[in-house]
Design an enzyme around this catalytic site. Structure first.
Site, PDB file in Angstrom:
ATOM      1  N   ASP A 248       1.106 -27.979  14.755  1.00  0.00           N
ATOM      2  CA  ASP A 248       1.306 -27.818  13.318  1.00  0.00           C
ATOM      3  C   ASP A 248       1.932 -26.451  13.067  1.00  0.00           C
ATOM      4  O   ASP A 248       1.271 -25.424  13.202  1.00  0.00           O
ATOM      5  CB  ASP A 248      -0.023 -27.924  12.562  1.00  0.00           C
ATOM      6  CG  ASP A 248      -0.643 -29.304  12.699  1.00  0.00           C
ATOM      7  OD1 ASP A 248       0.112 -30.288  12.669  1.00  0.00           O
ATOM      8  OD2 ASP A 248      -1.876 -29.384  12.866  1.00  0.00           O
ATOM      9  N   LEU A 249       3.196 -26.437  12.717  1.00  0.00           N
ATOM     10  CA  LEU A 249       3.966 -25.207  12.619  1.00  0.00           C
ATOM     11  C   LEU A 249       3.288 -24.169  11.725  1.00  0.00           C
ATOM     12  O   LEU A 249       3.010 -24.435  10.549  1.00  0.00           O
ATOM     13  CB  LEU A 249       5.369 -25.512  12.083  1.00  0.00           C
ATOM     14  CG  LEU A 249       6.323 -24.321  11.969  1.00  0.00           C
ATOM     15  CD1 LEU A 249       6.592 -23.727  13.345  1.00  0.00           C
ATOM     16  CD2 LEU A 249       7.624 -24.732  11.297  1.00  0.00           C
ATOM     17  N   ASP A 250       3.027 -22.981  12.292  1.00  0.00           N
ATOM     18  CA  ASP A 250       2.465 -21.840  11.572  1.00  0.00           C
ATOM     19  C   ASP A 250       1.130 -22.140  10.908  1.00  0.00           C
ATOM     20  O   ASP A 250       0.766 -21.515   9.901  1.00  0.00           O
ATOM     21  CB  ASP A 250       3.458 -21.331  10.515  1.00  0.00           C
ATOM     22  CG  ASP A 250       4.687 -20.698  11.149  1.00  0.00           C
ATOM     23  OD1 ASP A 250       4.568 -20.146  12.246  1.00  0.00           O
ATOM     24  OD2 ASP A 250       5.765 -20.774  10.532  1.00  0.00           O
ATOM     25  N   GLU A 251       0.389 -23.104  11.445  1.00  0.00           N
ATOM     26  CA  GLU A 251      -0.903 -23.447  10.873  1.00  0.00           C
ATOM     27  C   GLU A 251      -2.030 -23.375  11.900  1.00  0.00           C
ATOM     28  O   GLU A 251      -3.098 -23.943  11.704  1.00  0.00           O
ATOM     29  CB  GLU A 251      -0.845 -24.845  10.242  1.00  0.00           C
ATOM     30  CG  GLU A 251       0.104 -24.940   9.044  1.00  0.00           C
ATOM     31  CD  GLU A 251       0.068 -26.292   8.366  1.00  0.00           C
ATOM     32  OE1 GLU A 251      -0.860 -27.072   8.656  1.00  0.00           O
ATOM     33  OE2 GLU A 251       0.966 -26.568   7.551  1.00  0.00           O
TER      34      GLU A 251
END
Length: 306
Positions: A248-251
């Site tokens: 989950d991109l940047d999460e």
């Protein structure tokens, strides 16, 4: 003939109550919370003549997981300490790890063209502020090669190429990256403004062992020039977030965050410069905490011991 006299150095006597210095160890563990954990761990360390210098615990009310980090010294062999802890690990079904405090974490750093964050890492690495070894730097560009050579660290260029038919070499590039991880016996990957998205498969393979940094405007200011977008919207606080990499991109689970107040009198360029400064310090702090075994995963969150 010249006569040389050698004077033996006599060590100062130990003061009453002090303990001879021995290599420090760090114990970290997590398990379902239940009675008797601290008592059992303390008893096992007593059995190996351990001298506890720091002990911290946390009981997560959300997951029911107990976390513990203990620093101690002992003259007992490492294998004997591991043997003493094994029955407790099995009894409580612990995820338990024992680390030598003086052993530095072998770290691969990835970058693109922005050298500010990379320089912060390399400078602190050289001065000994970060307890890591950096045997190699990987980049999809050549711009920062001189900086790597200045610090005496090998620089491997793995370009990412998009073909006219829409295909690319990302899979091959990531295969080369993982080969470097194997060759250099890497324990941690740090993305120092590496401006490429890692594949889901690579993120899973590096789970809990890769740290990224990004500006804290997400998801409000995605895409290019986020600091300029923030300036246009009159933002009063800028900042940075260091987190573990996940699909989950940047999460991913957050390790550290920093904010910096800004005003209407500052330009977009001022925002960029302040942002880069905050990003560098935040990433270095997160890397240090990870390398000191202060960060434990609690689902999508982290427990960070002081």
């Amino acid at each position: 003939m010249t006569s040389t006299t050698t004077t033996a150095t006599v060590p100062a006597p130990l003061r009453s109550g002090t303990r001879p210095a021995s290599p420090g160890l760090v114990l970290t563990l997590s398990c379902t919370n239940q009675k008797g954990i601290v008592h059992a761990v303390s008893g096992a360390l007593l059995d190996v003549d351990a001298y506890i210098t720091s002990s911290q615990q946390f009981d997560s009310p959300d997951t029911g997981t107990f976390f513990m980090r203990v620093e101690f010294t002992t003259d007992t062999a490492l294998t004997a300490v591991q043997d003493a802890l094994a029955p407790i690990r099995d009894r409580f079904s612990m995820d338990l790890h024992l680390h030598e405090a003086t052993t530095k974490t072998r770290t691969l750093v990835m970058c693109s063209t922005d050298g500010r964050t990379l320089n912060d890492l390399l400078f602190q690495h050289r001065t000994g502020t970060l307890p890591i070894d950096i045997p190699v730097i990987v980049s999809n560009h050549l711009e920062l090669q001189p900086m790597a050579y200045f610090y005496g660290i090998p620089y491997v260029h793995i370009p990412l190429v998009k073909n006219e038919d829409g295909t690319d070499n990302k899979a091959e590039a990531e295969r080369k990256l993982m080969e470097l991880v194997r060759i250099y016996d890497i324990e941690l990957v740090v993305l120092a403004r590496y401006m490429q998205v890692l594949s889901d498969d690579l993120c899973r393979r590096l789970g809990g062992k890769a740290i990224n940094i990004h500006h804290s405007f997400l998801p409000s200011f995605k895409g290019a020039r986020p600091y300029h977008q923030a300036h246009e919207r009159g933002v009063k606080l800028i900042g940075a977030t260091a987190h573990y990499v996940t699909p989950d991109l940047d999460e991913g689970p957050i390790i550290d965050q920093t904010v910096q107040r800004v005003t209407h009198a500052q330009s977009a360029r001022d925002f960029v410069n302040l942002g880069r400064e905050v990003e560098g310090s935040t990433l270095c702090r997160a890397v240090r905490w990870h390398a000191e075994h202060r960060v434990l995963l609690d689902g999508n969150r982290t427990v960070v011991f002081d």
